[in-house]
Design a protein around this motif. Structure first.
Motif, PDB file in Angstrom:
ATOM      1  N   PHE A   1     -30.449  -1.495  45.089  1.00 43.74           N
ATOM      2  CA  PHE A   1     -30.716  -0.367  45.984  1.00 43.74           C
ATOM      3  C   PHE A   1     -32.073   0.262  45.647  1.00 43.74           C
ATOM      4  CE2 PHE A   1     -30.590   4.300  46.397  1.00 43.74           C
ATOM      5  CZ  PHE A   1     -30.551   4.391  47.772  1.00 43.74           C
ATOM      6  N   TYR A   2     -32.289   0.545  44.364  1.00 48.97           N
ATOM      7  CA  TYR A   2     -33.584   1.100  43.960  1.00 48.97           C
ATOM      8  C   TYR A   2     -34.695   0.092  44.244  1.00 48.97           C
ATOM      9  CZ  TYR A   2     -31.083   4.819  41.478  1.00 48.97           C
ATOM     10  OH  TYR A   2     -30.307   5.890  41.172  1.00 48.97           O
TER      11      TYR A   2
ATOM     12  N   GLN B   1     -28.503  24.058  52.283  1.00 50.22           N
ATOM     13  CA  GLN B   1     -29.402  22.931  52.051  1.00 50.22           C
ATOM     14  C   GLN B   1     -30.431  22.824  53.166  1.00 50.22           C
ATOM     15  OE1 GLN B   1     -30.075  21.152  49.597  1.00 50.22           O
ATOM     16  NE2 GLN B   1     -28.809  19.373  49.420  1.00 50.22           N
TER      17      GLN B   1
ATOM     18  N   GLU C   1     -31.572  20.586  55.136  1.00 56.11           N
ATOM     19  CA  GLU C   1     -31.333  19.200  55.541  1.00 56.11           C
ATOM     20  C   GLU C   1     -30.726  19.161  56.937  1.00 56.11           C
ATOM     21  OE1 GLU C   1     -28.586  17.991  52.481  1.00 56.11           O
ATOM     22  OE2 GLU C   1     -26.873  18.577  53.700  1.00 56.11           O
TER      23      GLU C   1
ATOM     24  N   THR D   1     -19.378   1.366  44.538  1.00 56.44           N
ATOM     25  CA  THR D   1     -19.765   2.483  45.384  1.00 56.44           C
ATOM     26  C   THR D   1     -21.279   2.576  45.528  1.00 56.44           C
ATOM     27  OG1 THR D   1     -19.687   3.860  43.440  1.00 56.44           O
ATOM     28  CG2 THR D   1     -17.738   3.855  44.824  1.00 56.44           C
TER      29      THR D   1
ATOM     30  N   GLU E   1     -33.255   4.934  52.222  1.00 59.08           N
ATOM     31  CA  GLU E   1     -32.742   6.196  51.700  1.00 59.08           C
ATOM     32  C   GLU E   1     -31.996   7.001  52.763  1.00 59.08           C
ATOM     33  OE1 GLU E   1     -32.661   8.160  48.891  1.00 59.08           O
ATOM     34  OE2 GLU E   1     -33.218   6.446  47.653  1.00 59.08           O
TER      35      GLU E   1
ATOM     36  N   SER F   1     -28.446   5.291  52.913  1.00 56.76           N
ATOM     37  CA  SER F   1     -27.706   5.897  51.804  1.00 56.76           C
ATOM     38  C   SER F   1     -27.319   7.358  52.052  1.00 56.76           C
ATOM     39  CB  SER F   1     -28.557   5.801  50.533  1.00 56.76           C
ATOM     40  OG  SER F   1     -28.073   6.643  49.542  1.00 56.76           O
ATOM     41  N   GLN F   2     -28.313   8.212  52.329  1.00 59.83           N
ATOM     42  CA  GLN F   2     -28.007   9.642  52.431  1.00 59.83           C
ATOM     43  C   GLN F   2     -27.412  10.030  53.777  1.00 59.83           C
ATOM     44  OE1 GLN F   2     -28.273  11.523  49.839  1.00 59.83           O
ATOM     45  NE2 GLN F   2     -29.698  10.480  48.486  1.00 59.83           N
ATOM     46  N   HIS F   3     -27.735   9.281  54.816  1.00 59.26           N
ATOM     47  CA  HIS F   3     -27.219   9.538  56.161  1.00 59.26           C
ATOM     48  C   HIS F   3     -27.578  10.914  56.677  1.00 59.26           C
ATOM     49  CE1 HIS F   3     -24.090   6.442  54.748  1.00 59.26           C
ATOM     50  NE2 HIS F   3     -25.104   5.843  55.303  1.00 59.26           N
ATOM     51  N   ARG F   4     -28.670  11.463  56.178  1.00 56.52           N
ATOM     52  CA  ARG F   4     -29.184  12.730  56.684  1.00 56.52           C
ATOM     53  C   ARG F   4     -30.591  12.858  56.128  1.00 56.52           C
ATOM     54  NH1 ARG F   4     -26.672  13.648  51.867  1.00 56.52           N
ATOM     55  NH2 ARG F   4     -27.303  15.476  50.723  1.00 56.52           N
TER      56      ARG F   4
ATOM     57  N   LEU G   1     -33.144  14.833  54.104  1.00 56.96           N
ATOM     58  CA  LEU G   1     -33.087  15.931  53.157  1.00 56.96           C
ATOM     59  C   LEU G   1     -34.427  16.086  52.452  1.00 56.96           C
ATOM     60  CD1 LEU G   1     -30.995  14.868  50.056  1.00 56.96           C
ATOM     61  CD2 LEU G   1     -31.824  13.294  51.735  1.00 56.96           C
ATOM     62  N   ILE G   2     -34.542  17.211  51.788  1.00 59.19           N
ATOM     63  CA  ILE G   2     -35.808  17.566  51.191  1.00 59.19           C
ATOM     64  C   ILE G   2     -36.111  16.660  49.994  1.00 59.19           C
ATOM     65  CG2 ILE G   2     -35.251  19.244  49.393  1.00 59.19           C
ATOM     66  CD1 ILE G   2     -36.950  21.173  51.271  1.00 59.19           C
ATOM     67  N   GLU G   3     -37.363  16.255  49.854  1.00 57.08           N
ATOM     68  CA  GLU G   3     -37.820  15.515  48.681  1.00 57.08           C
ATOM     69  C   GLU G   3     -37.023  14.264  48.368  1.00 57.08           C
ATOM     70  OE1 GLU G   3     -38.327  18.349  45.464  1.00 57.08           O
ATOM     71  OE2 GLU G   3     -40.374  18.463  46.177  1.00 57.08           O
ATOM     72  N   PHE G   4     -36.597  13.555  49.417  1.00 56.43           N
ATOM     73  CA  PHE G   4     -35.793  12.369  49.139  1.00 56.43           C
ATOM     74  C   PHE G   4     -36.629  11.249  48.524  1.00 56.43           C
ATOM     75  CE2 PHE G   4     -37.496  11.427  53.323  1.00 56.43           C
ATOM     76  CZ  PHE G   4     -37.786  10.089  53.232  1.00 56.43           C
TER      77      PHE G   4
ATOM     78  N   SER H   1     -38.782  11.407  46.036  1.00 56.86           N
ATOM     79  CA  SER H   1     -38.735  11.611  44.577  1.00 56.86           C
ATOM     80  C   SER H   1     -39.444  10.551  43.729  1.00 56.86           C
ATOM     81  CB  SER H   1     -37.301  11.807  44.094  1.00 56.86           C
ATOM     82  OG  SER H   1     -36.483  10.732  44.438  1.00 56.86           O
TER      83      SER H   1
END
Lengths: 368, 332
Positions: A61-62, A173, A175, A199, A268, A272-275, A277-280, A282
């Motif tokens: 994933f990474y 959040q 997001e 997971t 991402e 993975s996050q499905h939204r 968001l801030i600073e994803f 990283s």
């Protein structure tokens, strides 16, 4: 000329292995210094990243993130441009992905959304790289400076959008809302029968990333544009003499580079996050620079380097779990050492290795 | 004598059994991206966990995440290892915890600064606006220019909530008071930029402010430093920061994250665990203003009376402090 003095297997296999070994040796000393057992630390790191299904899932994933950002840096590198703006381009790419997903997820299945998300990510990333590119091409403002500056502008813009425009009302959040299934990429284990990554959020983006690797390889080494890019990178003056427009190559290369960085957001955000968001992002954009350097700006090398950094991320997290004395800052130190030895000190072992190999295979060295 | 000895043995026995029971809990904390030594929010959680460790002798595990993907991973990892209760620090864990809590229904979870609606989750949120109102009152009363300042960290709704409460408090204490408001930045780096914090504070002093409240984590250290250097007053946040520059820190807005963590651990240990939402305001002692030897001389009797009155008015419901996050709007 030094490159030619080494056989290919030594240049692409032995050198990185030596650099890596040196990096781990130095890391081992650091681990020893803080009073932990380095052998055990390496064991945990390797087991945590490759020893079990979920670990492998996280490592890949990474790695998917690093493949995208690594390719982005590599493409620019071939044209002699140093794109440090992967971070901001990926951040903007997230906006492209999110807009596609938010618009479509309620009406169509994911495989309809995906092409739009890819397009959105690439377009947003490319657009973010366009301004530094045109400034470099027309005004000579160095892309290293402008792309870094654009990282900050991207951060401000995204915070503004997430806090004031796109955030769910009443949410703490900054997001967007969570995407419906129509805006989510399926996990790889749901697609490949028999695969089990626990997971870990390993998803179809890995396939997209590998396809991008092939596309970049074809672009750089099998197309006219790729030839122009490499020519421009090798000698800009000669390129102009040959009738290659520096403005066009700079802008096009940077936009391809930005587009690839932007596509990191697919993994991402949609995978993975499905939204949004801030600073994803990283730091994935910056690690991409190290990945491209270590992978010799070649897609195969980038895949291998990405897996290595994926291991460091995932194995590093396991290490921090198992050994409280090894904090996340220690993990950053180890990552930094790998970058130092693989990137900055790349030529440290080379002269010695050239002499050593020449002594063993005098005829081969002469032939080369 | 023998009776007493017997009693002693009995007591020792009960203590032993209590500690044997206590060994059963394996608490864990997952910090937010700021890291456990951020001198502020996360460190307060660390303090709470350490305090529990010292009092109960029970060790805990903790983890500092490096990126967002590790949130779920960390919680799941703790739960899988049989850790319980698992306390997640920071609202950013909301989504991750909602998912993981459903996967491990027998594990006790707690989250600070967000609400997760699940039968095994304790959600602890604070009414930061109430505490900010109190320090706003103090700031306005301590100011001779009628101008006070606010330096926030990252520009997010939560920090605007601090700012709004502060503003309301200042205006309530002194009509026509002027409140300058600056956010340090728009990225996570804004939590840890003391130099910029100091610069923002200086510019507010130049505009006439003489008391500045910070809600900016590590950045605030620079704000308080600038206030001390300029001979003006600063106001601390989250932890009691009065002692950082004795005589130059008017007060601190306390947000008892440490209590939330220690209580979560303690309740699990004493088998008094309850899930559900805990909203900790002034009434519950979750937020407060700090008065100790370091700032005793700065707070006059009138100020003390005014702030205590404001406090009791808020607790009784006579004064309602506006919550920015309720409507994403600050009417002041």
């Amino acid at each position: 000329m030094t490159r030619g003095a080494l056989p290919r297997w030594a240049d692409y296999g032995l050198m990185p292995a030596l650099n890596l070994a040196a990096a781990f040796l130095a890391s081992g000393l650091v681990v020893l210094f803080i009073g932990e057992n380095p052998v055990e630390a390496v064991k945990i790191l390797v087991w945590g990243s490759l020893g079990w299904n979920e670990g492998i899932g996280f490592t890949l994933f990474y790695a998917t993130n690093f493949i995208f950002t690594g390719l982005a840096v590599a493409v620019a590198f071939h044209a002699g441009l140093f794109n440090i703006g992967g971070e901001g381009q990926a951040y903007l790419g997230g906006l492209g992905v999110a807009l596609a997903c938010l618009a479509l997820d309620r009406y169509v299945p994911w495989w309809v959304t995906l092409p739009f998300a890819v397009l959105g990510a690439a377009a947003a990333g490319a657009a973010w790289a366009f301004v530094p590119a045109i400034l470099q091409a027309k005004r000579g403002s160095h892309v290293v400076i402008t792309t870094i500056m654009f990282n900050f502008i991207a951060a401000s813009l995204m915070v503004y959008l997430l806090v004031n425009v796109m955030a769910k009302a009443g949410s703490m959040q900054p997001e967007t809302r969570t995407f419906e299934p129509g805006g989510r990429l399926p996990f790889l284990q749901d697609v490949i029968p028999g695969a089990d990554f626990g997971t870990a959020p390993l998803n179809l983006s890995l396939i997209v990333a590998l396809m991008c690797c092939m596309a970049v390889w074809a672009l750089i080494w099998r197309t006219k544009l790729g030839y122009e890019i490499r020519t421009f990178g090798a000698n800009p003056v000669a390129a102009v003499y040959a009738g290659i427009s520096p403005v066009r190559i700079t802008v096009v290369t940077m936009m391809i580079s930005g587009g690839l960085a932007g596509m990191m957001a697919i993994n991402e955000i949609m995978g993975s996050q499905h939204r949004l968001l801030i600073e994803f992002v990283s730091g994935y954009g910056f690690v991409g620079i190290a990945v491209a350097l270590m992978g010799r700006a070649h897609p195969v090398g980038i895949i291998l380097a990405s897996i290595l950094f994926g291991m460091l991320y995932q194995g590093g997290a396991e290490l921090a779990f198992e050994k409280p004395a090894i904090t996340r800052d220690m993990i950053v130190v180890i990552q930094g050492l790998v970058i130092l030895f693989a990137g900055a000190l790349e030529h440290m072992f080379r002269p010695g290795l050239v002499r050593l190999l020449a002594a063993f295979r005098p005829t081969a060295a002469q032939a080369a | 004598m023998r009776k007493i000895a017997a009693l002693g043995i009995l007591m020792a026995g009960s203590i032993l059994s209590a500690s044997a029971f206590a060994e059963d809990i394996k608490p864990a904390v997952a910090y937010d991206l700021g890291g456990k030594f951020d001198k502020s929010f996360n460190e307060a959680a660390y303090t709470g966990a350490e305090q529990f460790k010292k009092e109960s002798g029970i060790d805990y595990q903790d983890f500092e995440i490096q990126n967002d993907s590790q949130r779920e991973q960390a919680l799941r990892r703790f739960a899988r290892n049989g850790m319980s209760p698992v306390v997640a620090i920071g609202f950013s864990y909301e989504n991750a915890l909602a998912k993981v809590a459903a996967e491990f229904p027998d594990t006790k979870f707690a989250i600070v600064d967000a609400v997760v609606d699940a039968p095994n989750v304790r959600s602890v949120v604070f009414k930061e606006h109430e505490g900010s109102y109190l320090v706003g009152t103090l700031a306005a009363l301590a100011s001779s220019s009628g101008k006070v300042g606010f330096v926030g960290g990252m520009d997010i709704p939560l920090i605007r909530k601090f700012a709004c409460g502060y503003k309301q408090g200042a205006l309530a204490a002194k009509e026509g008071a002027e409140v300058f408001e600056n956010m340090t930045g728009t990225t996570g780096a804004a939590w840890n930029d003391p130099v910029k914090g100091g610069e923002l504070a200086k510019s507010q002093f130049d505009r006439g402010a003489d008391v500045i409240y910070h809600a900016a984590g590590g950045t605030g250290i620079g704000v308080l430093q600038a206030a001390a250097d300029a001979g003006k007053l600063g106001i601390g946040v989250d932890s009691n920061q009065n002692g950082l520059h004795p005589g130059s820190v008017l007060t601190s807005m306390l947000k008892r994250v440490d209590v939330a963590v220690a209580t979560a651990f303690g309740d699990a240990k004493d088998d008094k665990w309850t899930s559900g939402v805990y909203v900790l305001g002034l009434k519950e002692g979750g937020v407060d203003w700090a008065l100790d030897d370091n700032n005793k001389a700065l707070v006059t009797e009138e100020m003390k009376a005014a702030v205590e009155k404001a406090k009791s008015d808020i607790i009784s419901g006579k004064v309602e402090v506006h919550d920015y996050m309720a409507d994403q709007n600050c009417p002041f």
